[in-house]
Design an enzyme around this catalytic site. Structure first.
Site, PDB file in Angstrom:
ATOM      1  CG  ASP A  12      33.847  -2.558  48.791  1.00  0.00           C
ATOM      2  OD1 ASP A  12      35.161  -2.446  48.699  1.00  0.00           O
ATOM      3  OD2 ASP A  12      32.525  -2.750  48.329  1.00  0.00           O
ATOM      4  CD  GLU A  22      37.819   1.176  48.340  1.00  0.00           C
ATOM      5  OE1 GLU A  22      37.937   1.695  47.188  1.00  0.00           O
ATOM      6  OE2 GLU A  22      36.672   0.620  48.440  1.00  0.00           O
ATOM      7  CG  ASP A  58      30.294  -4.779  47.104  1.00  0.00           C
ATOM      8  OD1 ASP A  58      30.934  -4.806  45.708  1.00  0.00           O
ATOM      9  OD2 ASP A  58      28.960  -4.283  47.104  1.00  0.00           O
TER      10      ASP A  58
END
Ligand SMILES: [Zn+2]
Length: 377
Positions: free
Chosen positions: A179, A263, A343
């Site tokens: 993340d 991501e 996170d």
């Protein structure tokens, strides 16, 4: 597989002038042939043949000699930007017509095959001369192209080398989700965090200060110009620090894990991009992802990108959506009672998005015997 190497060049004052003039010639070619293409497109709604343009440019003469292949490469660049334009037209995106390049916007030219040679601590360039080169590392593989780049008052040579066949893909045993945060911080799905170094954040602060000063200077004034170059220099410093940080972190990730899941920042951007800080940090993290990709490719490992939708809100334990604003730093699930750093929870979700479905569970050992397919997207 290709790998690129960037080294600083130290041209003499005269050589600097020749390099700048070469850039000017290339920019002129780019704009001239862009105009031709625009005309053809506006009048007949068609593209121009790249080979025709290459043949034309061969015979153009300028006030300084420029190697023929360098000139032809400009046409190829132009061709690429048109290809991208037509591709965007086709896919229904807002196309953005290729634009004319102003003086500060054309900063590199390329020797696509020959005309350059490294001789000890010097780089010999056809039609330009022999320039001092600081080669701080060896080049693996066979050098294919050489690009000369201007970054403000500095010059660089970027070599693209062919490393031969791609390495055999490893079977991914260890997987990790990443993340990336707004606050220059990276969290792994195993809970580890990597904070960007203090000096980096200091430079970012200094940038804010210098930019504020710039906004107060009168337009067109000498003071403003001076302040502008200060801002540009801080930018460069940040860029270098970021590069350094991302280089190191990507190395750590690839050394330790076989499959690394990020991501997909592009998906996020398509949805909404009015958060300035977010888009700036996306650029930085885009670089980390790119670097990790390159390093993973070299060793036969995998980088995967997943849709980040809901990864910060969803509970990684039970899947319940737990709505929270950016200010809430801890994920607390009312359903299963999971309590985790925000996170960290997101990083686990990112990992799960990739591994659930292929192995059935996160962080798990791959039971798939053909690792070659496991990582392909
Ligand atoms: Zn839960």
């Amino acid at each position: 597989m290709r790998k690129s190497y960037k080294f600083r060049l130290y041209p003499t004052k005269e050589q600097g002038i020749i390099l700048t003039k070469t850039l000017d010639v290339c920019r002129y070619i780019y704009n001239e042939f862009l105009a031709d293409r625009r005309n053809a497109y506006d009048r007949c709604n068609r593209g121009l043949n790249i080979l025709d343009q290459i043949n034309q440019v061969k015979y153009l003469e300028f006030n300084i000699p420029v190697q023929s292949q360098v000139k032809q490469d400009v046409i190829r660049r132009l061709g690429k930007s048109f290809d991208a334009f037509f591709r965007r037209c086709k896919s229904g995106e807002i196309p953005g017509y290729p634009r004319f390049k102003s003086k500060g916007r054309y900063n590199s030219f390329t020797y696509p095959q020959s005309g350059f040679l490294i001789e000890g601590t010097k780089l010999k360039l056809s039609k330009i001369g022999t320039i001092k080169l600081k080669q701080h590392r060896g080049i693996e593989g066979k050098i294919k192209t050489c690009t000369i780049k201007r970054e403000l008052d500095q010059w660089y040579a970027v070599f693209s080398a062919d490393l031969g066949k791609c390495p055999i893909k490893v079977e991914p045993i260890t997987s990790i989700g990443i993340d990336v945060g707004l606050n220059s911080c990276v969290t792994l799905s195993n809970g580890e965090q990597f904070d960007s170094p203090e000096f980096y954040r200091k430079s970012e602060k200094s940038l804010t200060v210098q930019q504020k000063r710039l906004s107060r200077k009168k337009k067109g004034s000498e003071n403003r110009n001076r302040q502008k170059s200060k801002v540009v220099k801080v930018h460069r410093k940040i860029r270098n620090q970021r590069l350094d940080f991302n280089h190191k972190l990507s190395r750590i990730l690839v050394d330790r894990f076989d499959r690394i899941v990020f991501e997909d920042l592009n998906i996020n951007n398509m949805v909404k991009n009015h958060h300035l800080a977010k888009s700036i940090s996306d650029v930085a993290w885009g670089q980390l992802i790119q670097m990790t990709k390159y390093k993973a490719e070299e060793t036969g490992k995998f980088v995967e990108l997943v849709n980040p939708y809901n990864t910060s809100q969803m509970c990684s334990g039970c899947g319940t959506l737990v709505k929270k604003s950016l200010a809430v730093r801890t994920h607390k699930c009312p359903e299963c009672g999971l309590e985790l750093d925000r996170d960290h929870n997101a990083a686990i979700n990112i990992l799960n998005l990739c591994t659930v479905g292929t192995t059935g569970r996160a962080c798990g050992v791959m039971d798939n015997s053909s690792g070659n397919e496991a990582g392909s997207t």
